[in-house]
Design a protein around this motif. Structure first.
Motif, PDB file in Angstrom:
ATOM      1  N   THR A  58       0.844  -1.188   0.000  1.00 44.79           N
ATOM      2  CA  THR A  58       0.000   0.000   0.000  1.00 44.79           C
ATOM      3  C   THR A  58       0.879   1.237   0.000  1.00 44.79           C
ATOM      4  OG1 THR A  58      -1.730  -1.162   1.233  1.00 44.79           O
ATOM      5  CG2 THR A  58      -1.824   1.239   1.225  1.00 44.79           C
ATOM      6  N   VAL A  59       0.629   2.109  -0.973  1.00 47.13           N
ATOM      7  CA  VAL A  59       1.370   3.362  -1.112  1.00 47.13           C
ATOM      8  C   VAL A  59       0.471   4.494  -0.633  1.00 47.13           C
ATOM      9  CG1 VAL A  59       2.601   4.892  -2.690  1.00 47.13           C
ATOM     10  CG2 VAL A  59       2.594   2.417  -3.100  1.00 47.13           C
ATOM     11  N   SER A  60       0.968   5.356   0.248  1.00 50.39           N
ATOM     12  CA  SER A  60       0.204   6.488   0.779  1.00 50.39           C
ATOM     13  C   SER A  60       0.928   7.781   0.461  1.00 50.39           C
ATOM     14  CB  SER A  60       0.030   6.365   2.295  1.00 50.39           C
ATOM     15  OG  SER A  60      -0.621   5.158   2.631  1.00 50.39           O
ATOM     16  N   LEU A  70     -14.483  12.709  -6.883  1.00 47.34           N
ATOM     17  CA  LEU A  70     -13.119  13.127  -7.142  1.00 47.34           C
ATOM     18  C   LEU A  70     -12.476  12.430  -8.335  1.00 47.34           C
ATOM     19  CD1 LEU A  70     -11.286  15.174  -5.774  1.00 47.34           C
ATOM     20  CD2 LEU A  70     -10.301  13.329  -4.417  1.00 47.34           C
ATOM     21  N   PHE A  71     -12.842  11.164  -8.572  1.00 51.11           N
ATOM     22  CA  PHE A  71     -12.181  10.381  -9.618  1.00 51.11           C
ATOM     23  C   PHE A  71     -12.946  10.414 -10.945  1.00 51.11           C
ATOM     24  CE2 PHE A  71     -10.640   8.520  -5.648  1.00 51.11           C
ATOM     25  CZ  PHE A  71      -9.270   8.566  -5.859  1.00 51.11           C
ATOM     26  N   ARG A  72     -13.902  11.328 -11.082  1.00 51.98           N
ATOM     27  CA  ARG A  72     -14.625  11.458 -12.351  1.00 51.98           C
ATOM     28  C   ARG A  72     -13.822  12.302 -13.341  1.00 51.98           C
ATOM     29  NH1 ARG A  72     -20.884  12.771 -10.540  1.00 51.98           N
ATOM     30  NH2 ARG A  72     -21.193  10.906  -9.223  1.00 51.98           N
ATOM     31  N   ARG A  73     -14.125  12.118 -14.605  1.00 49.99           N
ATOM     32  CA  ARG A  73     -13.462  12.921 -15.636  1.00 49.99           C
ATOM     33  C   ARG A  73     -13.856  14.392 -15.539  1.00 49.99           C
ATOM     34  NH1 ARG A  73     -14.797   9.937 -21.153  1.00 49.99           N
ATOM     35  NH2 ARG A  73     -16.784   9.756 -20.070  1.00 49.99           N
ATOM     36  N   MET A  98      -3.342  -1.967 -13.309  1.00 51.96           N
ATOM     37  CA  MET A  98      -2.208  -2.699 -12.744  1.00 51.96           C
ATOM     38  C   MET A  98      -2.652  -3.644 -11.621  1.00 51.96           C
ATOM     39  SD  MET A  98       0.952   0.082 -12.790  1.00 51.96           S
ATOM     40  CE  MET A  98       0.081   1.411 -11.995  1.00 51.96           C
ATOM     41  N   GLY A  99      -3.976  -3.807 -11.459  1.00 48.67           N
ATOM     42  CA  GLY A  99      -4.496  -4.780 -10.501  1.00 48.67           C
ATOM     43  C   GLY A  99      -4.679  -4.248  -9.099  1.00 48.67           C
ATOM     44  N   GLY A 100      -4.604  -2.921  -8.906  1.00 49.05           N
ATOM     45  CA  GLY A 100      -4.757  -2.366  -7.580  1.00 49.05           C
ATOM     46  C   GLY A 100      -6.063  -1.605  -7.425  1.00 49.05           C
ATOM     47  N   LYS A 101      -6.202  -0.920  -6.301  1.00 45.31           N
ATOM     48  CA  LYS A 101      -7.360  -0.065  -6.062  1.00 45.31           C
ATOM     49  C   LYS A 101      -6.892   1.185  -5.339  1.00 45.31           C
ATOM     50  CE  LYS A 101      -8.485  -2.639  -1.847  1.00 45.31           C
ATOM     51  NZ  LYS A 101      -9.530  -3.382  -1.104  1.00 45.31           N
ATOM     52  N   ILE A 102      -7.601   2.280  -5.516  1.00 42.45           N
ATOM     53  CA  ILE A 102      -7.212   3.560  -4.963  1.00 42.45           C
ATOM     54  C   ILE A 102      -8.387   4.192  -4.239  1.00 42.45           C
ATOM     55  CG2 ILE A 102      -7.751   4.800  -7.113  1.00 42.45           C
ATOM     56  CD1 ILE A 102      -5.368   6.654  -6.443  1.00 42.45           C
ATOM     57  N   TRP A 103      -8.092   4.907  -3.152  1.00 42.40           N
ATOM     58  CA  TRP A 103      -9.136   5.613  -2.415  1.00 42.40           C
ATOM     59  C   TRP A 103      -8.532   6.833  -1.740  1.00 42.40           C
ATOM     60  CZ3 TRP A 103      -6.752   1.191  -0.967  1.00 42.40           C
ATOM     61  CH2 TRP A 103      -6.176   1.118   0.312  1.00 42.40           C
ATOM     62  N   VAL A 104      -9.386   7.679  -1.217  1.00 40.64           N
ATOM     63  CA  VAL A 104      -8.959   8.925  -0.608  1.00 40.64           C
ATOM     64  C   VAL A 104      -9.535   9.031   0.789  1.00 40.64           C
ATOM     65  CG1 VAL A 104     -10.895  10.234  -1.565  1.00 40.64           C
ATOM     66  CG2 VAL A 104      -8.826  11.445  -0.889  1.00 40.64           C
ATOM     67  N   ARG A 134      -4.401   6.720  -0.982  1.00 40.28           N
ATOM     68  CA  ARG A 134      -3.792   5.412  -0.803  1.00 40.28           C
ATOM     69  C   ARG A 134      -4.143   4.544  -2.012  1.00 40.28           C
ATOM     70  NH1 ARG A 134      -2.390   5.378   4.657  1.00 40.28           N
ATOM     71  NH2 ARG A 134      -3.796   6.596   6.015  1.00 40.28           N
ATOM     72  N   PHE A 135      -3.177   3.753  -2.466  1.00 34.26           N
ATOM     73  CA  PHE A 135      -3.465   2.780  -3.523  1.00 34.26           C
ATOM     74  C   PHE A 135      -2.618   1.547  -3.302  1.00 34.26           C
ATOM     75  CE2 PHE A 135      -0.066   5.397  -5.221  1.00 34.26           C
ATOM     76  CZ  PHE A 135       0.789   4.494  -5.849  1.00 34.26           C
ATOM     77  N   THR A 136      -3.099   0.410  -3.771  1.00 35.80           N
ATOM     78  CA  THR A 136      -2.411  -0.868  -3.571  1.00 35.80           C
ATOM     79  C   THR A 136      -1.801  -1.342  -4.881  1.00 35.80           C
ATOM     80  OG1 THR A 136      -4.432  -2.121  -4.020  1.00 35.80           O
ATOM     81  CG2 THR A 136      -3.999  -1.523  -1.720  1.00 35.80           C
ATOM     82  N   LEU A 137      -0.723  -2.100  -4.733  1.00 31.70           N
ATOM     83  CA  LEU A 137      -0.037  -2.724  -5.869  1.00 31.70           C
ATOM     84  C   LEU A 137       0.247  -4.172  -5.516  1.00 31.70           C
ATOM     85  CD1 LEU A 137       2.549   0.119  -6.617  1.00 31.70           C
ATOM     86  CD2 LEU A 137       0.457  -0.354  -7.893  1.00 31.70           C
ATOM     87  N   LYS A 138       0.111  -5.036  -6.479  1.00 27.61           N
ATOM     88  CA  LYS A 138       0.369  -6.449  -6.227  1.00 27.61           C
ATOM     89  C   LYS A 138       1.868  -6.716  -6.195  1.00 27.61           C
ATOM     90  CE  LYS A 138      -3.877  -8.340  -8.239  1.00 27.61           C
ATOM     91  NZ  LYS A 138      -4.428  -9.246  -9.272  1.00 27.61           N
TER      92      LYS A 138
END
Length: 601
Positions: free
Chosen positions: A524-526, A542-545, A574-580, A591-595
């Motif tokens: 998890t990257v923050s 926030l994540f809309r175009r 890349m197989g992860g998920k992101i949130w705020v 924060r977002f995750t990476l495998k």
């Protein structure tokens, strides 16, 4: 598009439909159960009345036959036509024979047609009864008048010594049909007890006889025999109303209520024995008569509970069937509202929901076509803009390279031109990224990468911006961090976007912190700042175009509103998920995750 089973099961529409259908089933079942119990009760009461009527009718027939057979046995016909009177010795013989042959008779006597008693024999007494003990009947006496007409006579019941006695009389006729004497007797009605006892109804049903004056004659109930003496007159408060509605034996009344003698709740039938003016009353205590009902009702309740469970299950299934297409339409509308047009719609029937789904499908097709045209336009426009923008930036750099040969004002214009060209190039690149994503051309080729090296590279790249705003950027590399499966260039683009946003939206001399935290199968990257923060309402969009937070703090901050949209697409590819996580005025954390390599395998 997948449906979340939990949200589907817990959907308010489904609960309302299931509740409504269950209530309808419950009310229907309640009405059905009530009607069934009522029908069973009424049917049982009718059956009880029928049984009691049959018992009363059978007993009435037996009693009447018994009485009239006994009365007929009193009738004497003298064979000799010349006999006009019966001698004393013959009278005694006949009377004694009657007492001997019929044990129910308490006394018998001969009476002349003019009403004078000739001789009387009393059971238990011996010898001749001399006048004045002999009775004299008036010629108009009902007994004398009836017999002189050649008819048998049944008198009223008289009560002596705790006995109920029935007066009987029949004519003594010679061979020529002349009435030469009257045979009179008194019969103890105790003789009827065997006939009454034989009339059984269950284990506690009973019957009893009342004369026309409502005096108790006999009963099949030991309780009544022990509680009331023979000849007991039912008082006015206990009065059994009875009358004759039609010729012959008539069922006078079938009723439910307290017994006039036993005082317990009974089902009863009262029947008059015509020609005797007696009343047969059959009573069956409610406790026994209706004891089968609780068993039936228990079985009915058990069946109702099972049926209710079945109906409840059917209601839930029906509610799901009705709400499923509506729920799918709701999810589809939510996805479309988020700019996702690759949704599937329910295939339903010809009802209103089906019509709505078809109209919705037509609308979705139009939106998809419009979105496709827009994406093509953006892609073509961004691609075509790339060449002139590159040329503008090139000429601006050439002018900048001229150095001191340019006048000061021209140098200022050249720098502004170069900055505007850079911003325009960034916009064109963002538009191309979005266009590629929508066209399915945005690809991520993942491979094992050293995440700390990528993060440190991004920190070095953005160090001038950090220094310009006097921020403090914190990063503490963790030990033993596993390799991650990412597209290096795309991950750099994600980190640059998030960190540059933190720099832009944090006031001068702020703090920006990058953390890496390893877990099983992922990292998890923050990216955290202590900037202006984001409201809960804006976080949802926030994540809309093309969405940008509009506030006094962000009015002078430039941006396209495409950066976070692109970041989400890249992270998910890349197989992860992101949130705020953010709080207005206190800062924001992305924060977002990476495998990891082990997690991917």
């Amino acid at each position: 598009m997948s449906i979340n089973p939990v949200s589907f099961i817990n959907s308010r529409l489904e609960r309302k439909l299931a509740l409504l259908l269950s209530l309808v089933a419950l009310v229907s079942l309640f009405v059905f159960a009530w009607l069934s119990i009522r029908l069973i009760t009424v049917t049982r009461e009718q059956n009880i009345g029928e049984l009691e009527w049959q018992l009363a009718n059978q007993t009435s027939d037996r009693l009447r036959k018994f009485i009239f057979d006994k009365l007929e046995s009193f009738r004497i016909i003298v064979a000799d036509p010349n006999v006009t009177a019966i001698g004393h010795e013959q009278q005694v013989f006949i009377l004694q024979s009657q007492l001997q042959n019929d044990t129910s008779l308490t006394e018998v006597s001969f009476i002349r047609p003019d009403g004078h008693e000739l001789w009387r024999e009393v059971r238990g007494s011996k010898g001749q009864l001399q006048p004045p003990n002999l009775r004299v009947f008036d010629e108009n006496d009902k007994l004398v008048a009836t017999v002189k007409q050649g008819k048998n006579y049944l008198g009223p019941v008289v009560f002596k010594d705790n006995k109920s006695l029935l007066v009987l009389a029949s004519p003594v006729i010679n061979y020529q049909g002349e009435i030469i004497a009257i045979l009179r007797g008194e019969a103890d009605l105790k003789m009827l007890t065997p006939l009454v006892i034989a009339a059984n109804l269950g284990s506690s049903g009973y019957l009893y006889l009342l004369d026309e004056g409502n005096h108790l004659l006999t009963s099949s109930s030991n309780f009544i025999k022990q509680s009331y003496p023979v000849g007991y007159k039912v008082t006015s408060s206990e009065q059994v109303a009875w009358r004759q509605d039609r010729p012959g034996d008539a069922v006078l009344r079938s009723e439910y209520g307290p017994s006039p003698l036993s005082k317990q709740a009974v089902f009863s039938v009262s029947q008059k024995i015509n020609q005797l003016d007696w009343l047969i009353r059959v009573e069956w205590p409610e406790a026994e008569a209706m004891e089968i009902l609780p068993q039936i009702i228990t079985q009915l309740i058990l069946a109702a509970v099972i049926l209710l469970i079945i109906l409840g299950s059917i209601s839930i299934l029906a509610a799901r069937k009705i709400s499923r297409p509506i729920h799918k339409l709701s999810l589809a509308a939510s996805s479309i509202g988020q700019g996702k047009f690759d949704v599937s719609l329910p295939t339903v029937g010809q009802d209103e929901v089906g019509q709505l789904a078809r109209e919705f499908s037509q609308m979705l097709k139009g939106l998809q076509e419009l979105e496709k045209l827009k994406d093509e336009f953006v892609f073509i426009a961004a691609h075509e803009l790339r060449t002139p923008v590159t040329a503008i930036r090139g000429y601006a750099e050439m002018l900048t390279d001229l150095g001191t040969s340019l006048p000061p004002q021209a140098k200022e214009f050249t720098e502004r031109l170069q900055q505007s060209g850079s911003r325009l190039a960034n916009l064109v690149n963002d538009l191309l990224e979005v266009a590629r994503d929508q066209a399915g051309r945005l690809k991520c080729e993942t491979s094992p990468q050293n995440l700390m090296e990528i993060v440190q590279g991004v920190i070095s790249e953005l160090a001038p911006l950090v220094k310009e705003k006097e921020h403090t950027l914190q990063f503490q590399p963790p030990g033993n961090l596993p390799p991650v499966l990412v597209d290096k260039d795309k991950l750099q683009e994600v980190l640059v976007n998030l960190v540059s946003n933190a720099i832009k939206y944090t006031p001068p001399r702020g703090t920006i912190k990058i953390d890496l935290m390893s877990a099983v199968g992922e990292v998890t990257v923050s990216v955290q700042d202590n900037g202006i923060g984001i409201s809960a309402e804006d976080q949802a969009k926030l994540f809309r175009r093309f969405y940008r937070v509009e506030s006094d703090e962000t009015r002078n901050i430039q941006g396209t509103g495409l950066g976070l949209f692109i970041v989400r697409q890249l992270v998910e590819r890349m197989g992860g998920k992101i949130w705020v996580e953010s709080e207005k005025g206190k800062g924001t954390t992305f924060r977002f995750t990476l495998k990891t390599v082990t997690g991917a395998s």
